[in-house]
Design a protein around this motif. Structure first.
Motif, PDB file in Angstrom:
ATOM      1  N   ALA A  61       0.834  -1.209   0.000  1.00 14.85           N
ATOM      2  CA  ALA A  61       0.000   0.000   0.000  1.00 14.85           C
ATOM      3  C   ALA A  61       0.867   1.257   0.000  1.00 14.85           C
ATOM      4  O   ALA A  61       0.580   2.226  -0.707  1.00 14.85           O
ATOM      5  N   LEU A  62       1.945   1.233   0.782  1.00 12.62           N
ATOM      6  CA  LEU A  62       2.862   2.377   0.797  1.00 12.62           C
ATOM      7  C   LEU A  62       3.584   2.523  -0.542  1.00 12.62           C
ATOM      8  O   LEU A  62       3.811   3.644  -1.021  1.00 12.62           O
ATOM      9  N   ASP A  63       3.924   1.402  -1.160  1.00 10.53           N
ATOM     10  CA  ASP A  63       4.567   1.426  -2.469  1.00 10.53           C
ATOM     11  C   ASP A  63       3.643   2.032  -3.521  1.00 10.53           C
ATOM     12  O   ASP A  63       4.068   2.841  -4.349  1.00 10.53           O
ATOM     13  N   ILE A  64       2.377   1.660  -3.482  1.00 10.97           N
ATOM     14  CA  ILE A  64       1.409   2.202  -4.441  1.00 10.97           C
ATOM     15  C   ILE A  64       1.218   3.701  -4.223  1.00 10.97           C
ATOM     16  O   ILE A  64       1.150   4.473  -5.183  1.00 10.97           O
ATOM     17  N   ALA A  65       1.146   4.131  -2.968  1.00 12.45           N
ATOM     18  CA  ALA A  65       1.016   5.564  -2.692  1.00 12.45           C
ATOM     19  C   ALA A  65       2.213   6.324  -3.245  1.00 12.45           C
ATOM     20  O   ALA A  65       2.065   7.427  -3.801  1.00 12.45           O
ATOM     21  N   TRP A  66       3.389   5.743  -3.123  1.00  8.73           N
ATOM     22  CA  TRP A  66       4.601   6.364  -3.661  1.00  8.73           C
ATOM     23  C   TRP A  66       4.546   6.421  -5.187  1.00  8.73           C
ATOM     24  O   TRP A  66       4.900   7.429  -5.802  1.00  8.73           O
ATOM     25  N   MET A  67       4.079   5.342  -5.817  1.00  8.03           N
ATOM     26  CA  MET A  67       3.963   5.315  -7.280  1.00  8.03           C
ATOM     27  C   MET A  67       2.941   6.346  -7.775  1.00  8.03           C
ATOM     28  O   MET A  67       3.136   6.963  -8.824  1.00  8.03           O
ATOM     29  N   LEU A  68       1.873   6.524  -7.038  1.00  2.83           N
ATOM     30  CA  LEU A  68       0.879   7.523  -7.426  1.00  2.83           C
ATOM     31  C   LEU A  68       1.467   8.932  -7.362  1.00  2.83           C
ATOM     32  O   LEU A  68       1.201   9.768  -8.219  1.00  2.83           O
ATOM     33  N   ARG A  69       2.257   9.191  -6.344  1.00  3.43           N
ATOM     34  CA  ARG A  69       2.893  10.509  -6.234  1.00  3.43           C
ATOM     35  C   ARG A  69       3.946  10.702  -7.316  1.00  3.43           C
ATOM     36  O   ARG A  69       4.054  11.776  -7.898  1.00  3.43           O
ATOM     37  N   LEU A  70       4.749   9.667  -7.580  1.00  7.56           N
ATOM     38  CA  LEU A  70       5.758   9.765  -8.635  1.00  7.56           C
ATOM     39  C   LEU A  70       5.122   9.947 -10.004  1.00  7.56           C
ATOM     40  O   LEU A  70       5.683  10.618 -10.872  1.00  7.56           O
ATOM     41  N   GLY A  71       3.965   9.326 -10.202  1.00  7.31           N
ATOM     42  CA  GLY A  71       3.273   9.435 -11.477  1.00  7.31           C
ATOM     43  C   GLY A  71       2.566  10.756 -11.693  1.00  7.31           C
ATOM     44  O   GLY A  71       2.062  11.021 -12.774  1.00  7.31           O
ATOM     45  N   GLY A  72       2.525  11.587 -10.669  1.00  6.38           N
ATOM     46  CA  GLY A  72       1.897  12.894 -10.808  1.00  6.38           C
ATOM     47  C   GLY A  72       0.382  12.873 -10.757  1.00  6.38           C
ATOM     48  O   GLY A  72      -0.262  13.782 -11.278  1.00  6.38           O
ATOM     49  N   TRP A  73      -0.198  11.859 -10.136  1.00  4.31           N
ATOM     50  CA  TRP A  73      -1.656  11.814 -10.000  1.00  4.31           C
ATOM     51  C   TRP A  73      -2.104  12.978  -9.130  1.00  4.31           C
ATOM     52  O   TRP A  73      -1.522  13.227  -8.078  1.00  4.31           O
ATOM     53  N   PRO A  74      -3.123  13.706  -9.541  1.00  8.79           N
ATOM     54  CA  PRO A  74      -3.592  14.830  -8.717  1.00  8.79           C
ATOM     55  C   PRO A  74      -4.237  14.338  -7.426  1.00  8.79           C
ATOM     56  O   PRO A  74      -4.859  13.281  -7.382  1.00  8.79           O
ATOM     57  N   ARG A  75      -4.054  15.124  -6.365  1.00  2.36           N
ATOM     58  CA  ARG A  75      -4.644  14.784  -5.061  1.00  2.36           C
ATOM     59  C   ARG A  75      -6.153  14.735  -5.168  1.00  2.36           C
ATOM     60  O   ARG A  75      -6.747  15.384  -6.008  1.00  2.36           O
ATOM     61  N   GLY A  76      -6.742  13.961  -4.283  1.00  2.00           N
ATOM     62  CA  GLY A  76      -8.194  13.931  -4.218  1.00  2.00           C
ATOM     63  C   GLY A  76      -8.744  12.526  -4.100  1.00  2.00           C
ATOM     64  O   GLY A  76      -8.003  11.552  -3.984  1.00  2.00           O
TER      65      GLY A  76
END
Length: 151
Positions: A61-76
């Motif tokens: 789960a922490l790895d996926i959160a990191w990948m989402l941030r690295l990928g530039g997914w907008p918050r929300g």
């Protein structure tokens, strides 16, 4: 002497239009790589030590959160939902792979051969037998961590 607004923009930062066009494929690629790669690592660990290792779901789960941030997914809420879904995919892929690897070991098949022959109902029955209360608690905690870390 003042420069026009377009010249004041930093040279290293791409324009917003270019960022909108370039982000989706990279973001989806990172998400897919993080999901499949982490599931493969979990399966490998479980194959070598013979345990479920459900605590790996929290790290996933922490790895996926990191990948989402690295990928530039907008918050929300969309990023939170994608984080939860990707974590659930890691759990499903890892459980399928662990079951397939253990069955393949008994039947003399490679894990990927066993995974292709494994049926849904058989996998579901074996997953219920293999995952105890502590394992389910780790999986539930992983979904909570995914929701909080993906915000």
């Amino acid at each position: 002497m003042t420069r026009p607004a377009s010249a004041r923009r930093s040279a290293w930062r791409p324009s917003p239009a270019l960022t909108r066009l370039a982000t989706p494929w990279l973001a989806w690629a990172l998400l897919g790589l993080g999901t499949c790669g982490f599931a493969a690592a979990w399966i490998t660990l479980a194959f070598f030590n013979g345990a479920q290792n459900s605590w790996m779901a929290v790290i996933g789960a922490l790895d996926i959160a990191w990948m989402l941030r690295l990928g530039g997914w907008p918050r929300g809420p969309r990023r939170v939902a994608i984080g939860i879904f990707a974590t659930a995919c890691i759990v499903a892929l890892a459980n399928w792979g662990v079951i397939a690897a253990q069955l393949g070991l008994m039947l003399g098949l490679a894990p990927w051969e066993s995974a292709l022959k494994l049926g849904f109902h058989h996998a579901w029955t074996l997953a219920q037998l293999a995952n105890g209360a502590w394992d389910l608690a780790w999986l539930a905690l992983a979904l909570l961590v995914a929701a909080l870390a993906s915000r």
